[in-house]
Design a protein around this motif. Structure first.
Motif, short mmCIF file in Angstrom:
data_model
loop_
_atom_site.label_atom_id
_atom_site.label_comp_id
_atom_site.label_asym_id
_atom_site.label_seq_id
_atom_site.Cartn_x
_atom_site.Cartn_y
_atom_site.Cartn_z
N LYS A 179 -1.28 24.88 -29.73
CA LYS A 179 -2.48 25.86 -29.31
C LYS A 179 -3.95 25.28 -29.03
O LYS A 179 -4.18 25.53 -27.96
N ARG A 180 -4.06 24.10 -29.66
CA ARG A 180 -5.38 23.57 -29.24
C ARG A 180 -5.16 22.68 -27.92
O ARG A 180 -6.05 22.71 -27.22
N TYR A 181 -3.85 22.07 -27.76
CA TYR A 181 -3.83 21.42 -26.33
C TYR A 181 -3.99 22.42 -25.28
O TYR A 181 -4.59 22.22 -24.05
N GLN A 182 -3.40 23.44 -25.50
CA GLN A 182 -3.33 24.58 -24.27
C GLN A 182 -4.94 25.13 -24.08
O GLN A 182 -5.24 25.00 -22.91
N ALA A 183 -5.71 24.91 -25.16
CA ALA A 183 -7.21 25.27 -24.61
C ALA A 183 -7.76 24.12 -24.20
O ALA A 183 -8.61 24.29 -23.36
N GLU A 184 -7.36 22.82 -24.58
CA GLU A 184 -7.91 21.60 -23.95
C GLU A 184 -7.39 21.68 -22.83
O GLU A 184 -8.31 21.05 -21.64
N PHE A 185 -6.17 21.94 -22.32
CA PHE A 185 -5.78 21.82 -21.14
C PHE A 185 -6.44 22.59 -20.02
O PHE A 185 -6.75 22.52 -18.74
N ALA A 186 -6.83 24.08 -20.48
CA ALA A 186 -7.54 24.96 -19.79
C ALA A 186 -8.95 24.66 -19.57
O ALA A 186 -9.55 24.51 -18.36
N PHE A 187 -9.45 23.87 -20.55
CA PHE A 187 -10.75 23.39 -20.47
C PHE A 187 -10.99 22.29 -19.43
O PHE A 187 -11.97 22.03 -18.65
N ARG A 188 -10.16 21.32 -19.39
CA ARG A 188 -10.11 20.16 -18.55
C ARG A 188 -9.73 20.95 -16.81
O ARG A 188 -10.38 20.27 -15.99
N GLN A 189 -8.87 21.77 -16.85
CA GLN A 189 -8.82 22.02 -15.39
C GLN A 189 -10.13 22.95 -15.07
O GLN A 189 -10.44 22.84 -13.82
N MET A 269 -7.31 3.76 -26.07
CA MET A 269 -8.79 4.19 -26.62
C MET A 269 -8.97 5.47 -25.62
O MET A 269 -9.78 6.40 -26.26
N GLU A 270 -9.04 5.38 -24.31
CA GLU A 270 -9.29 6.19 -23.67
C GLU A 270 -8.82 7.62 -23.89
O GLU A 270 -9.80 8.69 -23.74
N VAL A 271 -7.64 7.74 -24.49
CA VAL A 271 -7.05 9.26 -24.88
C VAL A 271 -7.92 9.67 -25.74
O VAL A 271 -8.34 11.00 -25.89
N ALA A 272 -8.07 8.79 -26.98
CA ALA A 272 -9.17 9.39 -27.98
C ALA A 272 -10.45 9.66 -27.71
O ALA A 272 -10.93 10.69 -28.05
N VAL A 273 -11.06 8.91 -26.64
CA VAL A 273 -12.30 9.08 -26.23
C VAL A 273 -12.57 10.62 -25.49
O VAL A 273 -13.43 11.43 -25.75
N LYS A 274 -11.46 11.00 -24.47
CA LYS A 274 -11.52 12.06 -24.01
C LYS A 274 -11.44 13.31 -24.74
O LYS A 274 -12.11 14.35 -24.65
N LYS A 275 -10.35 13.16 -25.78
CA LYS A 275 -10.19 14.29 -26.83
C LYS A 275 -11.54 14.71 -27.58
O LYS A 275 -12.06 15.62 -27.78
N SER A 276 -12.31 13.31 -28.01
CA SER A 276 -13.70 13.25 -28.74
C SER A 276 -14.63 14.24 -27.92
O SER A 276 -15.35 14.93 -28.42
N GLN A 277 -14.69 13.80 -26.65
CA GLN A 277 -15.47 14.42 -25.53
C GLN A 277 -15.26 16.10 -25.68
O GLN A 277 -16.31 16.66 -25.64
N ASP A 278 -14.09 16.18 -25.47
CA ASP A 278 -13.61 17.72 -25.25
C ASP A 278 -14.14 18.44 -26.60
O ASP A 278 -14.71 19.51 -26.60
N ILE A 279 -13.91 17.79 -27.69
CA ILE A 279 -14.40 18.61 -29.16
C ILE A 279 -15.99 18.65 -29.10
O ILE A 279 -16.37 19.76 -29.43
N GLN A 280 -16.32 17.74 -28.85
CA GLN A 280 -17.88 17.60 -28.69
C GLN A 280 -18.31 18.69 -27.77
O GLN A 280 -19.38 19.55 -28.26
N ALA A 281 -17.96 18.90 -26.71
CA ALA A 281 -18.20 19.86 -25.63
C ALA A 281 -18.28 21.21 -26.14
O ALA A 281 -19.14 22.03 -26.12
N ALA A 282 -17.16 21.48 -26.91
CA ALA A 282 -16.86 22.77 -27.50
C ALA A 282 -17.77 23.01 -28.41
O ALA A 282 -18.43 24.22 -28.74
#
Length: 290
Positions: A179-189, A269-282
């Motif tokens: 569920k979290r990744y679906q929201a993450e995917f929609a946000f990146r789109q 590391m870039e994978v973790a960085v991007k996920k952290s950025q999405d979390i921070q943005a939310a």
């Protein structure tokens, strides 16, 4: 040497000369055993090479791409979307030359008919058994691959559930991550559309030489409260405290430096960085909207 010295001293304290001789002998045996173990570890150089870290990073790297390849072929053939997603993933990691070929080889091995998903994931779990955050990130990467075309096929979902089970991640937690990744995917789109709109607007401004350039209202990136909460894994009734707790937990789980120290390849590391950025943005959105 220190085994002999300490053995002699303690032996003399408790048994005079006979104790000292016995302590000396036991100390000698300890020194010899310690030296053998130390030599096997590479001597003093082994302390600085980080061989264990390198081995774990290599295993994470190869296992990750192999399972990605297996999931990509779950429908019988690997689609162009999955190939493009794997290639973009390698681009994000900055892979080139031998490293990129190794990733491609691992991806292809996962597509082979004799590939054993169960054995691969089992070996991975054995190596990272006490590193739950890495196990979870591994599963998140596989979810990302399966969801690369914006749709999760039933075969892909079944394989992801199998991977989750092998990793010791519960069905509840798997549903939460999905569920979290679906929201993450929609946000990146939405972010991609937002930046594309900005780029087009900038080009229009330059071509028209508008005097109002720089004063136009930028397009909205589309994030709303429901989406921000979903990205943090929360429901609509979440309180301010729930939001802060979820944010801190997710940021701790995806902290790049911590994950690399546990065995995450530095390229990833870039994978973790991007996920952290999405979390921070939310989180920032929810703070401002409060």
């Amino acid at each position: 040497m220190w085994g002999k010295v300490l053995g002699f001293c303690f032996g003399f304290m408790f048994g005079k000369f006979i104790g000292a001789l016995l302590g000396l002998y036991l100390g000698h045996m300890f020194d010899r055993s310690l030296k053998q173990d130390f030599d096997k570890a590479g001597g003093f150089s082994g302390l600085f090479k980080g061989d264990d870290i390198n081995e774990r990073q290599a295993l994470f790297f190869s296992s990750c791409f192999a399972v990605m390849g297996h999931i990509a072929k779950s429908n019988g053939r690997v689609s162009e979307t999955h190939i493009r997603a794997a290639s973009l993933f390698m681009d994000e990691m900055g892979l080139s030359g031998d490293e990129r070929r190794e990733a491609q080889d691992a991806f292809r091995s996962g597509k082979e008919s004799d590939f054993s998903l169960k054995e691969t994931v089992h070996d991975f779990k054995e190596r990272f058994a006490r590193r739950h955050d890495l196990l979870q990130l591994f599963l998140e990467i596989q979810i990302q691959m399966a969801f690369s075309d914006g749709h999760l096929a039933e075969q892909e979902k079944q394989l992801l559930q199998e991977v989750s089970k092998q990793l010791g991640i519960s069905r509840t937690q798997f549903a939460f991550l999905l569920k979290r990744y679906q929201a993450e995917f929609a946000f990146r789109q939405q972010q991609q559309r937002f930046y594309e709109q900005q780029r087009q607007q900038s080009q229009q401004n330059r071509s028209s030489h508008s005097e109002q350039r720089g004063h136009s209202v930028p397009p909205n990136n589309g994030m709303n409260r429901a989406q921000a909460l979903a990205l943090l894994g929360l429901n609509s009734d979440a309180s301010a405290r729930d939001i802060k707790v979820a944010y801190r937990k997710l940021m701790a789980q995806h902290h790049p430096d911590k994950l690399v120290s546990q065995g995450l390849p530095k390229h990833m590391m870039e994978v973790a960085v991007k996920k952290s950025q999405d979390i921070q943005a939310a989180y920032e959105y929810l703070k401002k909207a409060a």
